[in-house]
Design an enzyme around this catalytic site. Sequence first.
Site, PDB file in Angstrom:
ATOM      1  N   THR A 186      44.010  57.835  44.839  1.00 15.50           N
ATOM      2  CA  THR A 186      43.561  58.945  43.985  1.00 15.50           C
ATOM      3  C   THR A 186      42.129  59.356  44.311  1.00 15.50           C
ATOM      4  OG1 THR A 186      44.926  57.946  42.291  1.00 15.50           O
ATOM      5  CG2 THR A 186      43.375  59.600  41.562  1.00 15.50           C
TER       6      THR A 186
ATOM      7  N   LYS B 166      33.944  48.216  41.550  1.00 18.93           N
ATOM      8  CA  LYS B 166      33.189  47.420  40.575  1.00 18.93           C
ATOM      9  C   LYS B 166      33.482  45.942  40.703  1.00 18.93           C
ATOM     10  CE  LYS B 166      36.021  49.845  39.102  1.00 18.93           C
ATOM     11  NZ  LYS B 166      36.773  50.979  38.614  1.00 18.93           N
TER      12      LYS B 166
ATOM     13  N   GLU C 233      27.862  54.832  42.349  1.00 19.81           N
ATOM     14  CA  GLU C 233      27.973  55.611  41.106  1.00 19.81           C
ATOM     15  C   GLU C 233      29.406  55.611  40.551  1.00 19.81           C
ATOM     16  OE1 GLU C 233      25.285  57.662  39.326  1.00 19.81           O
ATOM     17  OE2 GLU C 233      26.888  56.871  38.084  1.00 19.81           O
TER      18      GLU C 233
ATOM     19  N   VAL D 101      31.185  52.762  38.010  1.00 19.91           N
ATOM     20  CA  VAL D 101      30.933  52.579  36.572  1.00 19.91           C
ATOM     21  C   VAL D 101      31.165  53.884  35.820  1.00 19.91           C
ATOM     22  CG1 VAL D 101      29.266  51.828  34.839  1.00 19.91           C
ATOM     23  CG2 VAL D 101      29.165  50.857  37.134  1.00 19.91           C
TER      24      VAL D 101
ATOM     25  N   GLY E 213      50.997  55.449  33.586  1.00 19.04           N
ATOM     26  CA  GLY E 213      50.227  55.118  34.799  1.00 19.04           C
ATOM     27  C   GLY E 213      48.767  54.815  34.514  1.00 19.04           C
TER      28      GLY E 213
ATOM     29  N   GLU F  71      45.923  49.299  35.230  1.00 21.36           N
ATOM     30  CA  GLU F  71      45.672  48.797  36.583  1.00 21.36           C
ATOM     31  C   GLU F  71      46.897  47.986  37.022  1.00 21.36           C
ATOM     32  OE1 GLU F  71      42.691  49.095  38.365  1.00 21.36           O
ATOM     33  OE2 GLU F  71      41.657  50.217  36.813  1.00 21.36           O
TER      34      GLU F  71
ATOM     35  N   ASP G  75      37.812  44.693  33.620  1.00 22.08           N
ATOM     36  CA  ASP G  75      37.358  45.913  34.313  1.00 22.08           C
ATOM     37  C   ASP G  75      36.077  46.449  33.652  1.00 22.08           C
ATOM     38  OD1 ASP G  75      38.013  48.662  35.795  1.00 22.08           O
ATOM     39  OD2 ASP G  75      37.764  49.148  33.668  1.00 22.08           O
TER      40      ASP G  75
ATOM     41  N   LYS H  95      31.892  46.523  34.992  1.00 22.41           N
ATOM     42  CA  LYS H  95      31.006  47.697  34.930  1.00 22.41           C
ATOM     43  C   LYS H  95      29.720  47.344  34.174  1.00 22.41           C
ATOM     44  CE  LYS H  95      35.102  50.657  34.934  1.00 22.41           C
ATOM     45  NZ  LYS H  95      36.107  51.312  34.109  1.00 22.41           N
TER      46      LYS H  95
HETATM   47  N1  HSE Z   1      41.330  51.381  34.424  1.00 21.04           N
HETATM   48  C1  HSE Z   1      40.056  51.954  34.137  1.00 21.04           C
HETATM   49  C2  HSE Z   1      40.115  52.626  32.780  1.00 21.04           C
HETATM   50  C3  HSE Z   1      39.579  52.947  35.152  1.00 21.04           C
HETATM   51  O1  HSE Z   1      41.144  52.640  32.126  1.00 21.04           O
HETATM   52  O2  HSE Z   1      39.092  53.120  32.340  1.00 21.04           O
HETATM   53  C4  HSE Z   1      39.103  52.278  36.400  1.00 21.04           C
HETATM   54  O3  HSE Z   1      38.036  51.415  36.162  1.00 21.04           O
END
Ligand code: HSE
Length: 428
Positions: free
Chosen positions: A14, A107, A131, A134, A189, A192, A203, A207
């Site tokens: 993506t 990240k 950039e 995060v 979708g 992750e 995740d 960040k």
């Molecule tokens: N899976 C993350 C989110 C996006 O739902 O914000 C990628 O870090």
Amino acid sequence: MTSPLRLGIAGLGTVGTGVVRIIQRHADLLTSRANRRIEISAVSARSRDKDRGVRLSDYGWEDDPVALARRDDVDLVLELIGGSEGPAKNLVEAAIDAGKDVVTANKAMLAVHGQALAEAAEAKGRVIRFEAAVAGGIPVVKALTEGLAGNEITRVMGVMNGTCNYILTRMEADRLGYNALFEEAGKLGYLEADPNLDVGGIDAGHKLALLASIAFGTRVNFASMEIEGIQRITLDDIRQAADMGYKIKLLGVAQMSGRGLEQRMSPCLVPKTSPLGQLEGGTNMVVIEGDSVGQIVLRGAGAGEGPTASAVMSDVIDIARGTRLSTFGQPASDLRAVSGATGSVPAPFYLRMTLLDKPGALARIAATLGDAGISIDRMRQYGHDDESAPVLIVTHKTTRAALDEAIAAMAGTGVLVSEPVTIRIEAV
Ligand code: HSE
């Protein structure tokens, strides 16, 4: 005009295809802004044949990302593969070794290997910028590294996982349980490949660890972060929190105190009228507090093709312009190694529990809190029609350690029907 900046893009998911689209769509705009052309020399991905809806025939192709990094016609490597180890890390190491600058959206890799990679890049006179790693399209790395560089940063907070915020928002709006919404997020979708990265808070924790490094001039210390996901949040919690004027958010908080670096990513209650409390759906928000600037609030899309590619391009344009910033805002060798804080800053807590509905039950629970030095701010018992009573308590400020002591004592009272749920209330 100087010579073109020639890119090698590794990873055409993506984000990678989003970057290609921006470069094709805005060639002239980018040239004016950078005062030189930004060109793609070659790309690399797992499958050459896949239709990505974007024209790639003008570019060289490499099956091996490391070979991409070593090409003579590549000045800047874009690592858009993902994952903390393996191909992504090999690529970045190879790029630095070959004397190339790197832009990454990764990240997980930087949360684990950021210090070593930043040191390696600086030893070679190269830069690594991130950039897009995060909060997607929100220029928060730039804000901390550049816009707020004159401030001592006192606290960084953020809702930085859109999937969790989507689930929590829908739980409240549509009265649907966590499991149903987890399933729905998967179908849409949003999750992750390893969903625990999202709902387990990892995740967002990655960040926060990167932002904390820039904010406090410390080495990335993801290992010391206190992390808790949203899996145990129930509709009752959400309903009762709302009843008391709060929303539940998966909130990251980083602050430096005499006790060390405090980094937490966990469900928190925030006032529903606050900017964080009003954040709905898959959007991200980062709140930064500095000694001169006060509080600033940044809000925007935290994921998706356009926003994430937009963030990648801001780093690419910086490098094209000749802006060369240290990875974490100061030379990697100057970043301080600090340990994780022993205990967190005191805060009020929300406690939800179910008690046997019999004389003295509430008094016994109140006594365990009093014995641990915890003062009750508000208490509410909810309607019920059996022999157990749902009870909600909001405490005055206390420490996690005192709360744990009280909860251990509650287990011995003989009046608990279920283990108490505790959620920190963050002053935002
Ligand atoms: N899976 C993350 C989110 C996006 O739902 O914000 C990628 O870090």
